[in-house]
Design an enzyme around this catalytic site. Structure first.
Site, PDB file in Angstrom:
ATOM      1  N   SER A 124       0.842  -1.201   0.000  1.00 20.31           N
ATOM      2  CA  SER A 124       0.000   0.000   0.000  1.00 20.31           C
ATOM      3  C   SER A 124       0.869   1.240   0.000  1.00 20.31           C
ATOM      4  O   SER A 124       1.980   1.236   0.551  1.00 20.31           O
ATOM      5  CB  SER A 124      -0.842  -0.038   1.273  1.00 20.31           C
ATOM      6  OG  SER A 124      -1.413   1.212   1.523  1.00 20.31           O
ATOM      7  N   TYR A 148      -1.751  -0.915  10.768  1.00 15.23           N
ATOM      8  CA  TYR A 148      -1.969  -1.507   9.445  1.00 15.23           C
ATOM      9  C   TYR A 148      -0.756  -1.256   8.545  1.00 15.23           C
ATOM     10  O   TYR A 148      -0.217  -2.180   7.918  1.00 15.23           O
ATOM     11  CB  TYR A 148      -3.239  -0.920   8.808  1.00 15.23           C
ATOM     12  CG  TYR A 148      -3.371  -1.197   7.331  1.00 15.23           C
ATOM     13  CD1 TYR A 148      -3.668  -2.473   6.867  1.00 15.23           C
ATOM     14  CD2 TYR A 148      -3.172  -0.180   6.383  1.00 15.23           C
ATOM     15  CE1 TYR A 148      -3.770  -2.731   5.495  1.00 15.23           C
ATOM     16  CE2 TYR A 148      -3.274  -0.431   5.031  1.00 15.23           C
ATOM     17  CZ  TYR A 148      -3.571  -1.705   4.591  1.00 15.23           C
ATOM     18  OH  TYR A 148      -3.656  -1.952   3.240  1.00 15.23           O
ATOM     19  N   LYS A 152       2.333  -3.834   6.708  1.00  8.34           N
ATOM     20  CA  LYS A 152       2.790  -3.861   5.312  1.00  8.34           C
ATOM     21  C   LYS A 152       4.312  -3.671   5.262  1.00  8.34           C
ATOM     22  O   LYS A 152       4.998  -4.325   4.463  1.00  8.34           O
ATOM     23  CB  LYS A 152       2.083  -2.779   4.489  1.00  8.34           C
ATOM     24  CG  LYS A 152       0.580  -2.983   4.334  1.00  8.34           C
ATOM     25  CD  LYS A 152       0.222  -4.209   3.493  1.00  8.34           C
ATOM     26  CE  LYS A 152      -1.263  -4.386   3.315  1.00  8.34           C
ATOM     27  NZ  LYS A 152      -1.651  -5.675   2.715  1.00  8.34           N
TER      28      LYS A 152
HETATM   29  P1  NAD Z   1     -10.998  -7.091   0.965  1.00  5.60           P
HETATM   30  O1  NAD Z   1     -11.248  -7.034   2.432  1.00  5.60           O
HETATM   31  O2  NAD Z   1     -12.135  -6.825   0.045  1.00  5.60           O
HETATM   32  O3  NAD Z   1     -10.364  -8.501   0.569  1.00  5.60           O
HETATM   33  C1  NAD Z   1      -9.528  -9.236   1.430  1.00  5.60           C
HETATM   34  C2  NAD Z   1      -9.936 -10.690   1.293  1.00  5.60           C
HETATM   35  O4  NAD Z   1      -9.079 -11.488   2.124  1.00  5.60           O
HETATM   36  C3  NAD Z   1     -11.369 -10.963   1.748  1.00  5.60           C
HETATM   37  O5  NAD Z   1     -12.003 -11.803   0.813  1.00  5.60           O
HETATM   38  C4  NAD Z   1     -11.192 -11.675   3.090  1.00  5.60           C
HETATM   39  O6  NAD Z   1     -12.262 -12.537   3.385  1.00  5.60           O
HETATM   40  C5  NAD Z   1      -9.874 -12.393   2.884  1.00  5.60           C
HETATM   41  N1  NAD Z   1      -9.131 -12.690   4.102  1.00  5.60           N
HETATM   42  C6  NAD Z   1      -8.790 -11.821   5.090  1.00  5.60           C
HETATM   43  N2  NAD Z   1      -8.087 -12.459   6.038  1.00  5.60           N
HETATM   44  C7  NAD Z   1      -7.975 -13.750   5.651  1.00  5.60           C
HETATM   45  C8  NAD Z   1      -7.360 -14.885   6.199  1.00  5.60           C
HETATM   46  N3  NAD Z   1      -6.729 -14.826   7.373  1.00  5.60           N
HETATM   47  N4  NAD Z   1      -7.426 -16.052   5.520  1.00  5.60           N
HETATM   48  C9  NAD Z   1      -8.069 -16.124   4.328  1.00  5.60           C
HETATM   49  N5  NAD Z   1      -8.672 -15.082   3.763  1.00  5.60           N
HETATM   50  C10 NAD Z   1      -8.634 -13.902   4.412  1.00  5.60           C
HETATM   51  O7  NAD Z   1      -9.775  -6.082   0.668  1.00  5.60           O
HETATM   52  P2  NAD Z   1      -9.214  -5.522  -0.707  1.00  5.60           P
HETATM   53  O8  NAD Z   1      -9.593  -4.093  -0.791  1.00  5.60           O
HETATM   54  O9  NAD Z   1      -9.560  -6.439  -1.814  1.00  5.60           O
HETATM   55  O10 NAD Z   1      -7.656  -5.564  -0.382  1.00  5.60           O
HETATM   56  C11 NAD Z   1      -6.842  -6.655  -0.769  1.00  5.60           C
HETATM   57  C12 NAD Z   1      -5.422  -6.391  -0.306  1.00  5.60           C
HETATM   58  O11 NAD Z   1      -4.985  -5.132  -0.833  1.00  5.60           O
HETATM   59  C13 NAD Z   1      -5.256  -6.286   1.209  1.00  5.60           C
HETATM   60  O12 NAD Z   1      -4.058  -6.937   1.570  1.00  5.60           O
HETATM   61  C14 NAD Z   1      -5.158  -4.799   1.458  1.00  5.60           C
HETATM   62  O13 NAD Z   1      -4.397  -4.508   2.605  1.00  5.60           O
HETATM   63  C15 NAD Z   1      -4.454  -4.320   0.203  1.00  5.60           C
HETATM   64  N6  NAD Z   1      -4.724  -2.903  -0.090  1.00  5.60           N
HETATM   65  C16 NAD Z   1      -6.039  -2.490  -0.237  1.00  5.60           C
HETATM   66  C17 NAD Z   1      -6.293  -1.133  -0.463  1.00  5.60           C
HETATM   67  C18 NAD Z   1      -7.721  -0.637  -0.600  1.00  5.60           C
HETATM   68  O14 NAD Z   1      -7.951   0.575  -0.418  1.00  5.60           O
HETATM   69  N7  NAD Z   1      -8.697  -1.487  -0.938  1.00  5.60           N
HETATM   70  C19 NAD Z   1      -5.245  -0.209  -0.553  1.00  5.60           C
HETATM   71  C20 NAD Z   1      -3.935  -0.672  -0.431  1.00  5.60           C
HETATM   72  C21 NAD Z   1      -3.689  -2.031  -0.196  1.00  5.60           C
HETATM   73  N1  UFG Z   2     -12.672  11.315   3.292  1.00  5.46           N
HETATM   74  C1  UFG Z   2     -13.708  12.158   3.654  1.00  5.46           C
HETATM   75  N2  UFG Z   2     -14.850  11.604   4.132  1.00  5.46           N
HETATM   76  C2  UFG Z   2     -15.022  10.262   4.270  1.00  5.46           C
HETATM   77  C3  UFG Z   2     -13.962   9.400   3.893  1.00  5.46           C
HETATM   78  C4  UFG Z   2     -12.791   9.957   3.418  1.00  5.46           C
HETATM   79  O1  UFG Z   2     -13.595  13.384   3.550  1.00  5.46           O
HETATM   80  O2  UFG Z   2     -16.089   9.822   4.730  1.00  5.46           O
HETATM   81  C5  UFG Z   2     -11.431  11.895   2.746  1.00  5.46           C
HETATM   82  C6  UFG Z   2     -10.190  11.612   3.580  1.00  5.46           C
HETATM   83  O3  UFG Z   2     -10.039  12.580   4.591  1.00  5.46           O
HETATM   84  C7  UFG Z   2      -9.081  11.651   2.507  1.00  5.46           C
HETATM   85  C8  UFG Z   2      -9.782  11.125   1.243  1.00  5.46           C
HETATM   86  O4  UFG Z   2     -11.184  11.283   1.492  1.00  5.46           O
HETATM   87  O5  UFG Z   2      -8.711  12.998   2.267  1.00  5.46           O
HETATM   88  C9  UFG Z   2      -9.500   9.658   0.970  1.00  5.46           C
HETATM   89  O6  UFG Z   2      -9.786   8.900   2.136  1.00  5.46           O
HETATM   90  P1  UFG Z   2      -9.903   7.297   2.108  1.00  5.46           P
HETATM   91  O7  UFG Z   2     -10.302   6.877   3.489  1.00  5.46           O
HETATM   92  O8  UFG Z   2     -10.766   6.871   0.983  1.00  5.46           O
HETATM   93  O9  UFG Z   2      -8.426   6.838   1.755  1.00  5.46           O
HETATM   94  P2  UFG Z   2      -7.043   7.073   2.491  1.00  5.46           P
HETATM   95  O10 UFG Z   2      -6.145   7.756   1.499  1.00  5.46           O
HETATM   96  O11 UFG Z   2      -7.214   7.709   3.792  1.00  5.46           O
HETATM   97  O12 UFG Z   2      -6.546   5.576   2.758  1.00  5.46           O
HETATM   98  C10 UFG Z   2      -6.593   4.573   1.749  1.00  5.46           C
HETATM   99  C11 UFG Z   2      -6.783   3.210   2.397  1.00  5.46           C
HETATM  100  C12 UFG Z   2      -5.579   2.822   3.189  1.00  5.46           C
HETATM  101  C13 UFG Z   2      -4.357   2.886   2.344  1.00  5.46           C
HETATM  102  C14 UFG Z   2      -4.244   4.229   1.697  1.00  5.46           C
HETATM  103  C15 UFG Z   2      -3.099   4.227   0.720  1.00  5.46           C
HETATM  104  O13 UFG Z   2      -7.914   3.236   3.243  1.00  5.46           O
HETATM  105  O14 UFG Z   2      -5.718   1.499   3.616  1.00  5.46           O
HETATM  106  O15 UFG Z   2      -5.434   4.564   0.990  1.00  5.46           O
HETATM  107  O16 UFG Z   2      -3.250   3.179  -0.191  1.00  5.46           O
HETATM  108  F1  UFG Z   2      -3.280   2.672   3.105  1.00  5.46           F
END
Ligand code: NAD
Ligand code: UFG
Length: 336
Positions: A124, A148, A152
């Protein structure tokens, strides 16, 4: 190629299954559904015509995981499984170290047992902490503001140490910026449990009438309109980045990190306006105090992924909002 996908039923995992199947690969999903719904895999089948093979289990269960990986006959793994809510990680840090760090450790052991040494890992942009340089290149200093993000960082370090000890591994660390949007079919999308933490799903729920208004967390940042600026990337572009990363690993042993972002920053109010245009409604919002731990601005330098992976995001903000709205309006309660 035959690919084993942990967390393949989740938001990014389900979209990646579709793009891998479209590219002619076979996929096996390993998931415990703690944050997803099996219906997502039925939808993957409706889009692609192929139902991914499913192994239900927890990545921390080494025996079950090793058995599934061996049985799948996969030659590469994409590791999405993990917990991802920043605020929750501050309240329950041990759950995050347990699921994310221990889960990855078990996965690496299982891969070692099965002699599968190709891995694409979901990292991330949070690993850059508060950026000192924009756009953010991969060589930027790493730090974390919350548990979190720490998980990572620990996992990235574990992967680099593993590669140093055995250079036959092929590891791609993908640092996602802000994934949004949904598949253009409207069949799969983001389905957060409870109140969404992230901006786009919250906005989508306001648009569909599930929430009264959006709280904009702060309008006094040093940005053009005072609201936070992020690099939003369409989840299908992100999924395609995984296909490219796997292709690269076929000809290289390495452990390399890549930013997956567009390189463009949009403010919270930019998102509100773009979503209003996509859904044809005015979206009520209120300016609220800053959210603790938020950063003013960050966006990627995506040039390394372009040069090394031959990958570049193609979908613009309009498409992100239109696809997100199609998913939300046709599935107002998500998969449930
Ligand atoms: P998500 O929660 O939709 O998907 C995660 C999946 O992993 C789910 O299906 C969940 O059931 C499964 N899971 C969790 N723990 C498990 C375990 N112990 N064993 C087996 N399955 C398990 O999340 P996502 O948005 O698809 O994110 C996927 C990956 O990308 C994550 O590692 C997350 O940290 C990373 N990531 C996501 C974002 C974002 O904003 N969505 C940003 C940066 C990084
Ligand atoms: N925001 C609002 N109102 C809301 C939600 C978000 O104003 O209800 C604003 C936040 O303050 C920020 C922007 O929208 O300025 C984006 O916020 P998000 O929560 O959508 O995303 P972040 O950038 O805070 O974090 C996300 C993921 C993290 C990840 C990060 C970088 O949630 O897990 O992007 O990948 F680490």
């Amino acid at each position: 190629m035959n690919i084993f996908i942990t967390g393949g039923a989740g938001y990014i995992g389900s979209h990646t299954c579709v793009e891998l199947l479209n590219a002619g690969h076979q996929v096996a999903v390993f998931d415990n559904f703690c944050d997803s719904d099996p219906e997502a895999l039925a939808r993957v089948e409706r889009i692609s015509g192929v139902r991914p093979r499913l192994y239900q289990g927890d990545v921390r269960d080494l025996d079950v995981l090793t058995h599934a990986l061996r049985d799948s006959a996969a030659t590469a793994v994409i590791h999405f499984a993990g917990l991802k809510a920043v605020g929750d990680s501050v309240l329950h840090p041990l759950n995050y170290y347990d699921n994310n760090v221990l889960g990855t450790l078990c996965l690496l052991r299982a891969m070692g047992h099965c002699d599968v040494k190709q891995l694409v890992f979901s990292s991330s942009a949070t690993v850059y902490g508060d950026p000192i340089e924009l756009p953010i290149p991969e060589k930027h200093a790493l730090s974390a503001n919350n548990p979190y993000g720490q998980t990572k960082l620990v996992i990235e370090k574990m992967l680099r140490d593993l590669y140093s000890s055995d250079t036959s591994w092929r590891i791609s660390i993908l640092r996602y910026f802000n994934p949004v949007g949904a598949h253009s079919s409207g069949l799969i999308g983001e389905d957060p449990k409870g109140t969404p933490n992230n901006l786009m799903p919250f906005v989508a729920q306001v648009a569909v009438g599930r929430r009264e208004y959006l709280n904009v967390w702060g309008n006094d940042y040093a940005t053009p309109d005072g609201t936070g600026v992020r690099d939003y990337i369409h989840v299908v572009d992100l999924a395609l980045g995984h296909v490219k990363a796997l292709e690269r690993l076929q000809s290289r042993t390495e452990c390399e990190a890549f930013n997956l972002g567009t390189g463009i920053g949009y403010s919270v109010l930019d998102i509100v306006r773009a979503f209003e245009a996509a859904c044809g409604k005015e979206l009520p919002y209120r300016i609220a105090p800053r959210r603790s731990g938020d950063i003013a601005v960050y966006y990627a330098d995506p040039s390394k992924a372009k040069k090394w992976l031959n990958w570049e995001a193609q979908r613009d903000l309009k498409t992100m909002c239109e696809d997100s709205w199609r998913w939300q309006s046709t599935n107002p309660l998500g998969y449930g």
